[in-house]
Design a protein around this motif. Structure first.
Motif, PDB file in Angstrom:
ATOM      1  N   ARG A  16       0.862  -1.175   0.000  1.00 22.85           N
ATOM      2  CA  ARG A  16       0.000   0.000   0.000  1.00 22.85           C
ATOM      3  C   ARG A  16       0.901   1.228   0.000  1.00 22.85           C
ATOM      4  O   ARG A  16       1.751   1.365   0.864  1.00 22.85           O
ATOM      5  N   PHE A  23      -3.602   3.732   0.282  1.00 19.82           N
ATOM      6  CA  PHE A  23      -4.018   3.411   1.651  1.00 19.82           C
ATOM      7  C   PHE A  23      -4.693   4.611   2.291  1.00 19.82           C
ATOM      8  O   PHE A  23      -4.418   5.754   1.963  1.00 19.82           O
ATOM      9  N   GLU A  27      -6.824   2.580   7.281  1.00 23.85           N
ATOM     10  CA  GLU A  27      -5.853   1.485   7.160  1.00 23.85           C
ATOM     11  C   GLU A  27      -4.603   1.777   7.998  1.00 23.85           C
ATOM     12  O   GLU A  27      -4.037   0.875   8.612  1.00 23.85           O
ATOM     13  N   ASP A  30      -5.594   1.101  11.515  1.00 25.74           N
ATOM     14  CA  ASP A  30      -5.732  -0.350  11.697  1.00 25.74           C
ATOM     15  C   ASP A  30      -4.373  -1.013  11.882  1.00 25.74           C
ATOM     16  O   ASP A  30      -4.224  -1.921  12.700  1.00 25.74           O
TER      17      ASP A  30
END
Length: 180
Positions: A16, A23, A27, A30
């Motif tokens: 990513r 991204f 994300e 996360d």
């Protein structure tokens, strides 16, 4: 030789790239949810004890041994950060494994500062509020402040520290946890 070595199947994750726009902020959040960290409450007040303020923080770490410095990150819109900037000092209280409700209380932006302190006993060290039941604590003077996107990075010199023992509260994968 007993047992056998077997090759495991490995599938590399998709790369990513922020520059390519592949991204998202979610994300990014996360990914860092996988990194366990201790839970602390930063506290401050004027030397006469007025204007107490506190907030839950997990971005706290040791920076230097000589001289003893720490690094703390706080949201730019935090009322506690504003108070720390005005007083130039704060305490870091490392929460104990059974203090989840206290962590949530100091993290709740809808609570007034006085209400955050109402449910916990505290005493003053170096003219700063220190939570009585913390596993460990330290008092600090702000050394420098740096912009860090939507947060401010504070470096601070350590004045005093103390430990009462016990196990710390951990934040991992958006959940409070304890050490096994």
């Amino acid at each position: 030789m007993t047992g056998s070595l077997t090759a495991r199947s490995y599938t590399p994750p998709q790369v990513r790239d922020r520059a390519a726009g592949t991204f998202t902020a979610q994300e990014f959040k996360d990914l860092f949810a996988h990194l366990p960290t201790g839970v602390t409450v930063l506290t401050t007040s004027a030397p006469d004890g007025t204007g107490q303020a506190g907030m839950t923080a997990s971005a706290v770490c040791a920076l230097s041994l000589d001289p003893p410095l720490i690094l703390v990150c706080a949201d730019n819109h935090s009322r506690t950060l504003a108070r720390i900037r005005s007083t130039g000092a704060f305490a870091v209280n490392v929460l104990r494994e059974d203090q989840t409700l206290l962590a949530k209380r100091f993290a709740d932006p809808s609570l007034e500062q006085a209400d955050r302190f109402a449910c916990t006993d505290h005493h003053r060290v170096d003219d700063l509020p220190v939570l009585d039941e913390a596993v460990a604590w330290l008092t600090c003077d702000v050394h420098d402040a740096y912009p860090g996107g939507d947060h401010t990075i504070l470096t601070a010199s350590v004045r005093t520290l103390g430990q009462s023992g016990g196990h710390p509260l951990i934040w991992h994968n958006r959940t409070f946890r304890i050490l096994a």
